[in-house]
Enzyme design. Structure first.
Site, PDB file in Angstrom:
ATOM      1  N   CYS A 158     -18.081 -58.483  -3.987  1.00 32.70           N
ATOM      2  CA  CYS A 158     -17.849 -60.128  -3.894  1.00 32.70           C
ATOM      3  C   CYS A 158     -19.047 -60.931  -3.448  1.00 32.70           C
ATOM      4  O   CYS A 158     -19.786 -60.610  -2.709  1.00 32.70           O
ATOM      5  CB  CYS A 158     -16.662 -60.315  -2.913  1.00 32.70           C
ATOM      6  N   CYS A 212     -16.802 -72.563 -11.771  1.00 30.44           N
ATOM      7  CA  CYS A 212     -18.126 -72.142 -11.566  1.00 30.44           C
ATOM      8  C   CYS A 212     -19.215 -72.303 -12.831  1.00 30.44           C
ATOM      9  O   CYS A 212     -20.284 -71.690 -12.349  1.00 30.44           O
ATOM     10  CB  CYS A 212     -18.041 -70.391 -11.267  1.00 30.44           C
ATOM     11  N   HIS A 239     -23.344 -67.836  -4.151  1.00 32.13           N
ATOM     12  CA  HIS A 239     -22.700 -68.705  -5.236  1.00 32.13           C
ATOM     13  C   HIS A 239     -22.224 -69.747  -5.088  1.00 32.13           C
ATOM     14  O   HIS A 239     -21.110 -70.127  -4.613  1.00 32.13           O
ATOM     15  CB  HIS A 239     -21.759 -67.396  -5.658  1.00 32.13           C
TER      16      HIS A 239
END
Lengths: 361, 388
Positions: free
Chosen positions: B210, B87, B336
């Site tokens: 989340c 990430c 994301h």
């Protein structure tokens, strides 16, 4: 250590007729290991008992003794498969010609029961524990709050040192387990027969344990050789102590994590029980890695904990035999070898955490 | 000290969300937007080298994906290197670009982040979501990242008494910010009660704690500060860059309530900076799960250990507060796309420090920080920016 033939481990997953008896992550192999660990005692105390051979009473596979040696840390012992017709262990104890050693047997009735007995070399007497499957009527049998039979047996034996036979049975079914403590091990001073609290098994503790092994997991690919590389750490929590800086490294990877030394490392067994939970999460359906899909489909959510097993070592373990969402920070857990997931036609095994049984009021 | 200072002269990104476009079109859109944002223009042949952050989600072109960027950005033979730190891939791609400029080896580079995540079945997606954690221990215990951050959250709540409501407030705030960001995936306000009652994923974290699964790409054009004025009167200057690493598995770390990689990255970044953390106008933090924003605030020294919850509940991190965090909606609500996030954070800084963030503009924004984390903290970057 020779590369093990993991396909052999799949043997224990075969379907049995009638109602399945054990939790989904148990099979013949894990039951044999559990029975042997019961017999050998916790690793921290196990050093006192020595055996000069390992006999496995089973019909194979041929490398089963080697798998068991690895799981139990008995690689130095000669080990062999014996006639699959299991002996009557009580008779073996009484027979002075019985060779000393650790005897492990699979219960032929179900293929899932496991029996173990330990006979000490050169001692005054012989001691052992027999663990076997039973098939009887539900009656006034001991009951426990939760957990699988093998776990309960461990707890029963830990808390109550009663001589004789104890039976744990699944309510409403004809299946259960029988434990017979055959007598004190030589040198054992805490042999103190008392009666044990009733034990009750919830039906949730038992479900089918067959799974289609042909299903190749789409999970994170841990190639077989990598998985097999460090079975002593995976299966029996073996760490390395550095001779230079004195610190402990887990898992054992042939190098001190702290000072970098490659030499002077000695293997050290972490305690397999008595760890304290430092963090916990409940993995809900959908949040599991895909290789655990079969488990979630069958059993739903599960807890995962970070456990302080030793002042220097913390380990990540899945919790088993316990309803999801019930594990708390601070509780003490034991560990047991269990099946993790099937990949490429064979089961992967590792240790899981089992919260200690709380005494029934 | 570096021989040159790096500056951003252009930045652009795709919308974040479930995009119809494939990876090539996404790369093209982000790169074209970055070029188009350069006030006086820059010819693509001036780009001397490029760095691409991507995890390679769903297995699309795992190897040699750099060549795809070279084609879509029309780099005409300029070298491209793919940078992978899960990430934090684009955060490290940005750092690599900064180093190329600061060392004097390059005077203009392109930094891109890309991930295409929504086009695979969920089972395959869950496979990829787990490949950046520790596969030998954590994964074998049945954990993906939600579970790992669930463990960290449980410990933070246990040690500091962090209220569940503080985690929820992170999500509420970032959703409110995303409402003001036309590029964001979730442009929908949510309430604290909705977060608290959302389906559990990995306790104590629920679905609304989340970050989502997102497609997206972002691109940055970096030059030396001395050269930047050719292209714009208002380049964004990079005044600090730090990075750190830690063990892959959380079980091996000293602390369960702090990410050492973030701490180390911040220490290095601020060592060079002309200003300190009390002078920040806002911060772009890696809130992959709500607990991660609280950890970041504390690890960056923006609050004492255990202090991020009170700061969040007092709305100090909301737009209009003392130190806005994630004015673009963060990973939580902007989205994301794994390998794109670090570049998108810097793209937001580019807009904010030039006063172009429209409805979500932080007033008088002059100094900013981005923090980008790989996995559960095995790697992290911290970058400091200043308006010119």
């Amino acid at each position: 250590m020779a590369i093990l033939r993991a396909a052999a481990l799949a043997e224990g997953a075969r379907r049995i007729s009638g109602e399945p008896q054990f939790a989904p992550d148990e099979d013949r192999f894990t039951l044999l290991v559990a029975a042997a660990e019961l017999t050998l005692g916790d690793a921290t105390a196990g050093g006192a008992r020595r055996f000069d051979r390992l006999t496995v009473w089973a019909d194979g596979p041929p490398d089963l003794p080697e798998q068991l040696q690895t799981a139990l840390g008995l690689e130095q012992l000669p080990a062999h498969l014996a006639n699959p017709e299991p002996p009557a262990f009580a008779e073996m104890l009484a027979d002075p010609s019985t060779p000393p050693g650790l005897h492990l047997a699979v219960d032929p009735a179900s293929g899932l029961g496991a029996r173990a007995i330990a006979l000490q070399v050169g001692g005054e007497g012989k001691g052992g524990i027999e663990v076997s499957g039973i098939d009887g009527e539900p009656a006034d049998l001991p009951t426990a709050s939760s957990g699988s039979p093998i776990w309960l047996l461990r707890e029963l034996l830990r808390e109550a040192r009663g001589e004789g036979t104890r039976v744990v049975q699944v309510p409403g079914s004809r299946l259960g387990l029988r434990v017979t403590r055959l007598g004190p091990f030589p040198g054992e001073t805490s042999w103190n027969p008392t009666s044990s609290a009733p034990v009750h098994l919830p039906s949730s503790a038992v479900s089918g344990n067959e799974v289609e092994l042909a299903t190749v997991s789409e999970g994170a690919y841990l190639p077989l050789p990598t998985y097999l590389e460090n079975l002593p750490s995976r299966w029996r929590l073996e760490a390395e102590r550095c001779g230079a800086c004195g610190k402990l490294s887990f898992p054992a990877r042939g190098r001190c994590r702290h000072c970098g030394r490659l030499d002077g490392l000695t293997r050290e067994q972490l305690p397999k029980s008595g760890g304290r939970v430092e963090a916990v999460t409940t993995v809900r359906p959908g949040a599991q890695p895909s290789e655990f899909d079969f488990q979630v489909q069958r059993g739903g959510a599960y807890d995962v904990v970070l456990v302080r097993l030793h002042p220097e070592v913390r380990v990540t373990l899945q919790v088993t035999d316990t309803p999801a969402g019930t594990t708390r920070i601070g509780v003490v857990v034991n560990t047991a070898l269990r099946r993790l997931y099937p990949m490429e036609g064979a089961w992967r095994y590792g240790r899981k955490a089992l919260p200690r049984l709380e005494a029934a009021p | 000290m570096p021989s040159e200072q790096a500056a951003i002269v252009g930045a652009g990104q795709t919308r974040f969300g479930a995009l119809r476009e494939g990876p090539r079109a996404m790369l093209r859109e982000a790169v074209d937007a970055a070029f188009a944002s350069v006030d006086r223009g820059i010819d693509h042949r001036e780009v001397e080298e490029a760095y691409l952050g991507t995890l390679g989600f769903n297995g699309w072109q795992i190897g040699n994906v750099s060549a795809v960027l070279a084609e879509e950005a029309r780099l005409e033979g300029a070298p491209v290197t793919r940078v992978e730190n899960a990430c934090a891939s684009a955060g490290f791609a940005l750092r690599t670009g900064i180093q190329a400029i600061e060392s004097g080896q390059r005077s203009a580079v392109l930094v891109v982040g890309l991930e295409k995540m929504t086009d695979a079945p969920s089972r395959r997606r869950r496979y990829w979501l787990g490949v950046s954690g520790d596969t030998e221990w954590e994964r074998l215990a049945g954990l993906t990242f939600a579970g790992v951050y669930g463990l960290l959250a449980s410990r933070h709540m246990h040690e500091f008494g962090t209220p569940r409501e503080a985690l929820a407030e992170v999500a509420v705030k970032n959703h409110a910010h995303a409402l003001l960001n036309p590029k964001a995936q979730f442009r929908k306000a949510i309430t604290r009660e909705e977060v608290l009652s959302s389906p559990r994923v990995a306790d104590p974290l629920g679905l609304l704690d989340c970050c989502p699964v997102t497609d997206g790409a972002a691109a940055l054009l970096l030059t030396s500060a001395s050269r930047a004025r050719r292209y714009t009167d208002s380049p964004v200057l990079i005044v600090g860059s730090g990075a750190g690493s830690d063990s892959l598995a959380v079980q091996d770390r000293a602390s369960l309530t702090s990410l050492a990689a973030t701490r180390r990255a911040a220490e290095e970044a601020f060592r060079r900076s002309p200003w300190d953390r009390t002078q920040l106008s806002f911060a772009e933090l890696h809130d992959c799960f709500t607990i991660a924003e609280l950890l970041a605030i504390e690890d960056l020294g923006l609050a004492p250990p255990g202090g991020a919850a009170a700061m969040t509940l007092a709305h100090e991190t909301a737009l209009g507060g003392r130190l806005p965090v994630n004015p673009d909606g963060g990973l939580k609500a902007k989205g994301h796309p794994i390998g794109a996030t670090g570049a998108s954070q810097a793209a937001e800084v580019f807009l904010q420090l030039r006063g172009q963030a429209e409805k979500r503009q932080v007033p008088a924004a002059a100094r900013a920080l981005t923090q980008n984390v790989g996995g559960s903290g095995a790697s992290a970057t911290v970058t400091l920016f200043e308006a010119s």
